[in-house]
Design a protein around this motif. Structure first.
Motif, PDB file in Angstrom:
ATOM      1  N   ALA A 235       0.828  -1.206   0.000  1.00  0.00           N
ATOM      2  CA  ALA A 235       0.000   0.000   0.000  1.00  0.00           C
ATOM      3  C   ALA A 235       0.862   1.255   0.000  1.00  0.00           C
ATOM      4  O   ALA A 235       0.575   2.231  -0.712  1.00  0.00           O
ATOM      5  CB  ALA A 235      -0.941  -0.003   1.206  1.00  0.00           C
ATOM      6  N   ILE A 236       1.938   1.242   0.795  1.00  0.00           N
ATOM      7  CA  ILE A 236       2.825   2.404   0.844  1.00  0.00           C
ATOM      8  C   ILE A 236       3.569   2.549  -0.482  1.00  0.00           C
ATOM      9  O   ILE A 236       3.751   3.661  -0.985  1.00  0.00           O
ATOM     10  CB  ILE A 236       3.806   2.288   2.025  1.00  0.00           C
ATOM     11  CG1 ILE A 236       3.054   2.442   3.350  1.00  0.00           C
ATOM     12  CG2 ILE A 236       4.910   3.337   1.919  1.00  0.00           C
ATOM     13  CD1 ILE A 236       3.925   2.334   4.589  1.00  0.00           C
ATOM     14  N   LEU A 237       3.978   1.435  -1.074  1.00  0.00           N
ATOM     15  CA  LEU A 237       4.679   1.525  -2.359  1.00  0.00           C
ATOM     16  C   LEU A 237       3.757   2.079  -3.441  1.00  0.00           C
ATOM     17  O   LEU A 237       4.176   2.916  -4.249  1.00  0.00           O
ATOM     18  CB  LEU A 237       5.198   0.159  -2.775  1.00  0.00           C
ATOM     19  CG  LEU A 237       5.938   0.141  -4.113  1.00  0.00           C
ATOM     20  CD1 LEU A 237       7.214   0.969  -4.030  1.00  0.00           C
ATOM     21  CD2 LEU A 237       6.251  -1.272  -4.565  1.00  0.00           C
ATOM     22  N   ASP A 238       2.515   1.633  -3.468  1.00  0.00           N
ATOM     23  CA  ASP A 238       1.575   2.135  -4.471  1.00  0.00           C
ATOM     24  C   ASP A 238       1.368   3.644  -4.309  1.00  0.00           C
ATOM     25  O   ASP A 238       1.379   4.386  -5.301  1.00  0.00           O
ATOM     26  CB  ASP A 238       0.238   1.410  -4.332  1.00  0.00           C
ATOM     27  CG  ASP A 238      -0.774   1.861  -5.384  1.00  0.00           C
ATOM     28  OD1 ASP A 238      -0.651   1.439  -6.538  1.00  0.00           O
ATOM     29  OD2 ASP A 238      -1.687   2.643  -5.022  1.00  0.00           O
ATOM     30  N   ARG A 239       1.208   4.093  -3.087  1.00  0.00           N
ATOM     31  CA  ARG A 239       1.040   5.532  -2.842  1.00  0.00           C
ATOM     32  C   ARG A 239       2.301   6.293  -3.244  1.00  0.00           C
ATOM     33  O   ARG A 239       2.221   7.361  -3.862  1.00  0.00           O
ATOM     34  CB  ARG A 239       0.722   5.773  -1.369  1.00  0.00           C
ATOM     35  CG  ARG A 239       0.639   7.242  -0.989  1.00  0.00           C
ATOM     36  CD  ARG A 239       0.199   7.419   0.442  1.00  0.00           C
ATOM     37  NE  ARG A 239       0.139   8.835   0.796  1.00  0.00           N
ATOM     38  CZ  ARG A 239      -0.338   9.290   1.954  1.00  0.00           C
ATOM     39  NH1 ARG A 239      -0.798   8.442   2.874  1.00  0.00           N
ATOM     40  NH2 ARG A 239      -0.366  10.580   2.212  1.00  0.00           N
ATOM     41  N   THR A 240       3.468   5.733  -2.910  1.00  0.00           N
ATOM     42  CA  THR A 240       4.730   6.387  -3.236  1.00  0.00           C
ATOM     43  C   THR A 240       4.918   6.492  -4.742  1.00  0.00           C
ATOM     44  O   THR A 240       5.378   7.526  -5.255  1.00  0.00           O
ATOM     45  CB  THR A 240       5.899   5.618  -2.599  1.00  0.00           C
ATOM     46  OG1 THR A 240       5.714   5.549  -1.182  1.00  0.00           O
ATOM     47  CG2 THR A 240       7.227   6.295  -2.901  1.00  0.00           C
ATOM     48  N   MET A 241       4.570   5.435  -5.468  1.00  0.00           N
ATOM     49  CA  MET A 241       4.693   5.472  -6.919  1.00  0.00           C
ATOM     50  C   MET A 241       3.819   6.567  -7.519  1.00  0.00           C
ATOM     51  O   MET A 241       4.270   7.341  -8.374  1.00  0.00           O
ATOM     52  CB  MET A 241       4.291   4.122  -7.512  1.00  0.00           C
ATOM     53  CG  MET A 241       4.223   4.104  -9.036  1.00  0.00           C
ATOM     54  SD  MET A 241       3.751   2.499  -9.737  1.00  0.00           S
ATOM     55  CE  MET A 241       2.109   2.289  -9.026  1.00  0.00           C
ATOM     56  N   ARG A 242       2.578   6.664  -7.072  1.00  0.00           N
ATOM     57  CA  ARG A 242       1.667   7.668  -7.625  1.00  0.00           C
ATOM     58  C   ARG A 242       2.104   9.081  -7.246  1.00  0.00           C
ATOM     59  O   ARG A 242       2.046  10.005  -8.072  1.00  0.00           O
ATOM     60  CB  ARG A 242       0.231   7.380  -7.163  1.00  0.00           C
ATOM     61  CG  ARG A 242      -0.278   6.048  -7.707  1.00  0.00           C
ATOM     62  CD  ARG A 242      -1.650   5.668  -7.160  1.00  0.00           C
ATOM     63  NE  ARG A 242      -1.993   4.306  -7.554  1.00  0.00           N
ATOM     64  CZ  ARG A 242      -2.558   3.972  -8.706  1.00  0.00           C
ATOM     65  NH1 ARG A 242      -2.876   4.918  -9.573  1.00  0.00           N
ATOM     66  NH2 ARG A 242      -2.833   2.710  -8.982  1.00  0.00           N
TER      67      ARG A 242
END
Length: 253
Positions: A235-242
């Motif tokens: 979840a944190i990686l997805d937010r960081t990517m966006r």
């Protein structure tokens, strides 16, 4: 010859006397103009990271693509997730490796590359607690169609690597396209047996993810590593990517 005409030996010095002040006036005017133009230019306040051409290749040398990458182009985690602020990292250390050097094959169209690392925590936890993981972000800039070519080659290379051996343990690799992010994105998940810091199996599995996104002629790679061998946080990686795609988009405007 007219009796009022000057002989050549007299006329030449007088002509030079007229020309030299004019030349001096033009030169002085040009210098003043350059000084005035220079005084209006203000240096950029954005700090820039060192941007070597590529982990493996030299740049094409084109002036059309950026040759430095500002710190503002990198994502910064929100305060509730940030265990420590972003910090510069060597590109060779930030990029992941699976079966081979899949992520470091930018080719000669790479004009700049730089990397930074952020350490994250679970939301709401105090900084005294153990961090949850680290995300290494690498940014490449490319000439021409280099960014699209990189993402295409990377997808092919990852699909050709369904598994690999790491310290005697089998690591399985899965990838999928991510829609609605930049001009193309890829998510790679690698899963391995859970081990202690000494390398002994503890039962179960751990997994981490790698996200790659393209924004015009820029590609960014997010390498999520769980703390001390633990699983990363999808979840944190997805937010960081966006958030990272938005930061690059803002830099390019």
């Amino acid at each position: 010859m007219s009796r009022y005409a000057l002989p050549p030996t007299v006329r030449a010095p007088r002509m030079l006397g007229l020309i030299l002040p004019l030349v001096g006036t033009v030169a002085l005017s040009t210098a003043c103009t350059a000084a005035e133009e220079g005084s209006d230019a203000t240096p950029s306040s954005a700090a820039t990271t060192s941007a070597p051409a590529s982990p493996t290749d030299q740049p094409s040398g084109s002036a059309s693509a950026p040759t430095t990458i500002p710190t503002s182009a990198f994502v910064e985690l929100p305060s509730e997730l940030r265990r420590s602020p972003r910090r510069p990292t060597d590109v060779s250390e930030a990029l992941p490796k699976l079966c081979a050097n899949e992520f470091g094959t930018g080719g000669r169209q790479v004009t700049a590359s730089a990397a930074m690392t952020v350490t994250y925590k679970k939301a709401g936890e105090p900084d005294t607690n153990t961090p949850q993981g680290m995300i290494h972000q690498t940014i490449f800039t490319f000439d021409g169609d280099g960014a699209a070519d990189y993402l295409r080659r990377l997808g092919d290379a990852v699909r050709a690597c369904p598994s690999f051996d790491q310290d005697g343990n089998k690591v399985t690799v899965e990838s999928k396209a991510v829609t609605g992010v930049g001009d193309g994105a890829l998510l790679v998940t690698h899963t391995r047996p859970a081990t202690s810091l000494g390398g002994e199996r503890t039962g179960g599995e751990t997994s981490s993810q790698i996200a790659v996104a393209r924004v015009d002629n820029v590609v960014t790679v997010f390498n999520d590593q769980g703390w001390e061998g633990s699983s990363g946080n999808p979840a944190i990686l997805d937010r960081t990517m966006r958030d990272g795609v938005r930061a690059i988009d803002a830099w390019q405007r």
